[in-house]
Design a protein around this motif. Structure first.
Motif, short mmCIF file in Angstrom:
data_model
loop_
_atom_site.label_atom_id
_atom_site.label_comp_id
_atom_site.label_asym_id
_atom_site.label_seq_id
_atom_site.Cartn_x
_atom_site.Cartn_y
_atom_site.Cartn_z
N PHE A 107 0.84 -1.20 0.00
CA PHE A 107 0.00 0.00 0.00
C PHE A 107 0.87 1.26 0.00
CE2 PHE A 107 -4.02 -2.07 1.88
CZ PHE A 107 -4.70 -1.95 0.68
N ALA A 108 1.91 1.26 0.84
CA ALA A 108 2.79 2.43 0.93
C ALA A 108 3.53 2.65 -0.38
CB ALA A 108 3.78 2.26 2.08
N THR A 109 3.89 1.56 -1.06
CA THR A 109 4.57 1.69 -2.35
C THR A 109 3.63 2.32 -3.38
OG1 THR A 109 5.89 -0.27 -1.87
CG2 THR A 109 5.79 0.44 -4.16
N ILE A 110 2.38 1.88 -3.40
CA ILE A 110 1.41 2.46 -4.33
C ILE A 110 1.20 3.94 -4.02
CG2 ILE A 110 -1.01 2.41 -5.05
CD1 ILE A 110 -0.94 -0.63 -4.54
N PHE A 139 -4.13 0.21 5.01
CA PHE A 139 -4.25 1.31 4.06
C PHE A 139 -4.04 2.66 4.76
CE2 PHE A 139 -6.89 4.52 1.92
CZ PHE A 139 -6.28 4.52 0.67
N VAL A 140 -4.70 2.84 5.89
CA VAL A 140 -4.54 4.10 6.64
C VAL A 140 -3.10 4.26 7.11
CG1 VAL A 140 -5.21 5.33 8.74
CG2 VAL A 140 -6.96 4.18 7.37
N GLY A 141 -2.51 3.17 7.59
CA GLY A 141 -1.12 3.23 8.03
C GLY A 141 -0.18 3.62 6.91
N SER A 142 -0.48 3.18 5.69
CA SER A 142 0.38 3.53 4.56
C SER A 142 0.34 5.03 4.26
CB SER A 142 -0.03 2.73 3.31
OG SER A 142 -1.28 3.17 2.80
N ILE A 143 -0.81 5.66 4.51
CA ILE A 143 -0.90 7.12 4.34
C ILE A 143 0.03 7.80 5.33
CG2 ILE A 143 -2.42 9.12 4.50
CD1 ILE A 143 -4.74 7.27 3.70
N GLY A 144 0.02 7.33 6.58
CA GLY A 144 0.93 7.89 7.56
C GLY A 144 2.38 7.67 7.18
N THR A 145 2.67 6.53 6.55
CA THR A 145 4.04 6.23 6.13
C THR A 145 4.54 7.24 5.10
OG1 THR A 145 3.76 3.87 6.56
CG2 THR A 145 5.52 4.50 5.05
N ILE A 146 3.67 7.63 4.18
CA ILE A 146 4.06 8.61 3.15
C ILE A 146 4.47 9.92 3.81
CG2 ILE A 146 3.23 9.98 1.20
CD1 ILE A 146 3.77 7.00 0.64
#
Length: 288
Positions: free
Chosen positions: A98-101, A150-157
């Motif tokens: 998800f974070a990659t996308i 998915f939400v965590g991946s937003i935070g990762t960005i």
């Protein structure tokens, strides 16, 4: 990686792997929103001295705090309460693809065929798990875990963009944002919280303390320490030991049953996550 640091990396994964088991046991007594609220309240008490205003970066800090705290972990603990710990351990790894996308969409990062293959395998593996007849009995919990990833991946960005904010400073803000919101959500959507707190035994509280301190403070701080000394390609693949440990503990301690479809799906998904991880510029921290 030195033998000492390699051993430390294995210990971090062992801590994270057992965290889902500890949380699952506590969730038999505490409802998920209350469990999350108690966890973050404990972290606030310990990390409050690390709270620091970062001028010009507070918008990013708050977004990271909300994604990593009340929203991301709110979904995660609801999913864990409704699901099988082994399945949750594998599905939560979707935070990596998800974070990659997200990086492709928002950071214009270039991704070549190998990482696309990894992304595809990650989602394919989870789909294989999802269509297992056993998993259909708690598919709603699985969807909550996917939403959490998915939400965590937003935070990762946002974490990839923010500079000069320490790991404990960020965790302090995550806890400060999460604790009151989770307490409020628990008061609204869950009943009898005060009574559950008063009647909780030592085992019920042990899971809360373990997830708050061992998993969050030791695990996350340990990864930060190692990333300052080693390349991501050396550390990221080793984090996949975490779901392996969780599956082992879930089967041996909780008596969870693994079907052939679940094992095959897990192997496909974790292979995909491994491919993505070893080609990432920065690690995606998906520890609980």
């Amino acid at each position: 990686m030195t033998p000492l640091h390699l051993g430390f990396m294995v210990l971090i994964n062992l801590i994270w792997g057992f965290a889902l088991i500890a949380a699952k046991v506590s969730l038999d007594h505490f409802p998920p929103l209350l469990f999350a609220a108690l966890r973050f309240t404990l972290i606030v008490l310990v990390l409050f001295p690390f709270l620091k205003i970062h001028k010009g970066r507070m918008k990013q800090v708050i977004i990271i705090a909300l994604c990593a705290g009340p929203v991301g972990f709110g979904f995660f603990f609801v999913g864990l309460a409704l699901s099988n710990a082994s399945v949750v351990a594998v599905t939560s790894q979707l935070g990596v693809p998800f974070a990659t996308i997200m990086s492709i969409v928002f950071l214009k990062e270039q991704v070549h065929w190998r990482r696309w293959l990894g992304i595809s395998l990650s989602f394919l593996g989870v789909m294989v798990i999802s269509f297992d007849p056993v998993v259909f009995t708690y598919i709603d919990g699985l969807l909550f875990v996917v939403a959490s990833a998915f939400v965590g991946s937003i935070g990762t960005i946002f974490q990839r963009q923010i500079k000069n904010v320490g790991v404990f400073e960020l965790q302090a803000w995550v806890a400060v944002a999460a604790a009151p919101l989770m307490l409020g959500a628990s008061a609204i959507f869950e009943s009898g919280s005060f009574g559950l707190i008063m009647t909780a035994d030592l085992l019920d509280w042990a899971g809360v303390f373990y997830v708050a301190f061992a998993s969050s403070l030791v695990g996350h701080a340990g990864i930060y320490y190692l990333l300052q000394r080693y390349e991501v390609t050396q550390t990221a693949p080793l984090t996949l030991l975490s779901p392996v440990f969780t599956v082992f503990f879930a089967v041996t301690l909780l008596g969870e049953i693994l079907t052939t479809r679940m094992i095959v799906g897990a192997l496909i998904a974790l292979t995909g996550v491994l491919i993505v991880s070893i080609r990432q510029k920065r690690i995606v921290d998906t520890g609980p």
